[in-house]
Design a protein around this motif. Sequence first.
Motif, PDB file in Angstrom:
ATOM      1  N   ALA A 166     -21.946  -5.995  -7.817  1.00 24.34           N
ATOM      2  CA  ALA A 166     -20.877  -6.673  -8.557  1.00 24.34           C
ATOM      3  C   ALA A 166     -19.566  -5.903  -8.413  1.00 24.34           C
ATOM      4  O   ALA A 166     -18.499  -6.503  -8.248  1.00 24.34           O
ATOM      5  N   ALA A 167     -19.647  -4.574  -8.464  1.00 24.22           N
ATOM      6  CA  ALA A 167     -18.445  -3.757  -8.279  1.00 24.22           C
ATOM      7  C   ALA A 167     -17.883  -3.946  -6.874  1.00 24.22           C
ATOM      8  O   ALA A 167     -16.663  -4.106  -6.695  1.00 24.22           O
ATOM      9  N   LEU A 168     -18.755  -3.935  -5.883  1.00 24.94           N
ATOM     10  CA  LEU A 168     -18.310  -4.171  -4.508  1.00 24.94           C
ATOM     11  C   LEU A 168     -17.690  -5.554  -4.367  1.00 24.94           C
ATOM     12  O   LEU A 168     -16.705  -5.732  -3.638  1.00 24.94           O
ATOM     13  N   THR A 169     -18.262  -6.543  -5.063  1.00 25.17           N
ATOM     14  CA  THR A 169     -17.726  -7.897  -5.025  1.00 25.17           C
ATOM     15  C   THR A 169     -16.269  -7.912  -5.444  1.00 25.17           C
ATOM     16  O   THR A 169     -15.435  -8.535  -4.798  1.00 25.17           O
ATOM     17  N   SER A 170     -15.960  -7.226  -6.532  1.00 22.82           N
ATOM     18  CA  SER A 170     -14.582  -7.202  -7.034  1.00 22.82           C
ATOM     19  C   SER A 170     -13.631  -6.577  -6.034  1.00 22.82           C
ATOM     20  O   SER A 170     -12.560  -7.125  -5.754  1.00 22.82           O
ATOM     21  N   ILE A 171     -14.009  -5.444  -5.496  1.00 21.39           N
ATOM     22  CA  ILE A 171     -13.128  -4.735  -4.572  1.00 21.39           C
ATOM     23  C   ILE A 171     -12.965  -5.504  -3.267  1.00 21.39           C
ATOM     24  O   ILE A 171     -11.845  -5.702  -2.773  1.00 21.39           O
ATOM     25  N   LEU A 172     -14.074  -5.954  -2.687  1.00 24.34           N
ATOM     26  CA  LEU A 172     -14.014  -6.705  -1.435  1.00 24.34           C
ATOM     27  C   LEU A 172     -13.253  -8.015  -1.607  1.00 24.34           C
ATOM     28  O   LEU A 172     -12.471  -8.412  -0.732  1.00 24.34           O
ATOM     29  N   ALA A 173     -13.461  -8.681  -2.743  1.00 19.12           N
ATOM     30  CA  ALA A 173     -12.762  -9.942  -2.997  1.00 19.12           C
ATOM     31  C   ALA A 173     -11.264  -9.719  -3.152  1.00 19.12           C
ATOM     32  O   ALA A 173     -10.451 -10.485  -2.618  1.00 19.12           O
ATOM     33  N   LYS A 174     -10.886  -8.678  -3.872  1.00 20.68           N
ATOM     34  CA  LYS A 174      -9.461  -8.398  -4.074  1.00 20.68           C
ATOM     35  C   LYS A 174      -8.768  -8.167  -2.739  1.00 20.68           C
ATOM     36  O   LYS A 174      -7.653  -8.644  -2.511  1.00 20.68           O
ATOM     37  N   ILE A 175      -9.429  -7.470  -1.829  1.00 16.65           N
ATOM     38  CA  ILE A 175      -8.862  -7.228  -0.498  1.00 16.65           C
ATOM     39  C   ILE A 175      -8.846  -8.525   0.311  1.00 16.65           C
ATOM     40  O   ILE A 175      -7.853  -8.873   0.946  1.00 16.65           O
TER      41      ILE A 175
END
Length: 137
Positions: free
Chosen positions: A13-22
């Motif tokens: 979920a944390a990776l989702t946020s970071i990858l999505a923001k980029i």
Amino acid sequence: MWLLFALLSAVFAALTSILAKIGIEGVNSNLATAIRTVVVVLMAWGMVFLTHAQGGVAAISRKSWLFLILSGLATGASWLCYYRALQLGKASQVAPIDKLSVVITLVLAFVFLREEVTAKSLAGCVLICAGTLLMVL
């Protein structure tokens, strides 16, 4: 074993946020959500076939179908809102607010699932809310 999967869920979920923001930069948030959804659908059905679980479809009750469909609609609405929030705000502020879903889930579990209200769960809810406020203000 549930704890391992819960921790992995948090990491992803944390990776989702970071990858999505980029990835969402310069992309319509609804289009980005649709792309993400296609990937999730392919992964989920891939796991169904990999584990030979596809035969269970016929055994699903009408009640389960209804609630799984409603859950899917809630997930879709959540993802659409989350991606739009990420596009407009900082990931470090959007993600903690999104995690207020934990508090909302606990309240709904108390009300609709009749799960036990304990001092520990109430204290956790208060701390999550306080932490969220501290992070976003």
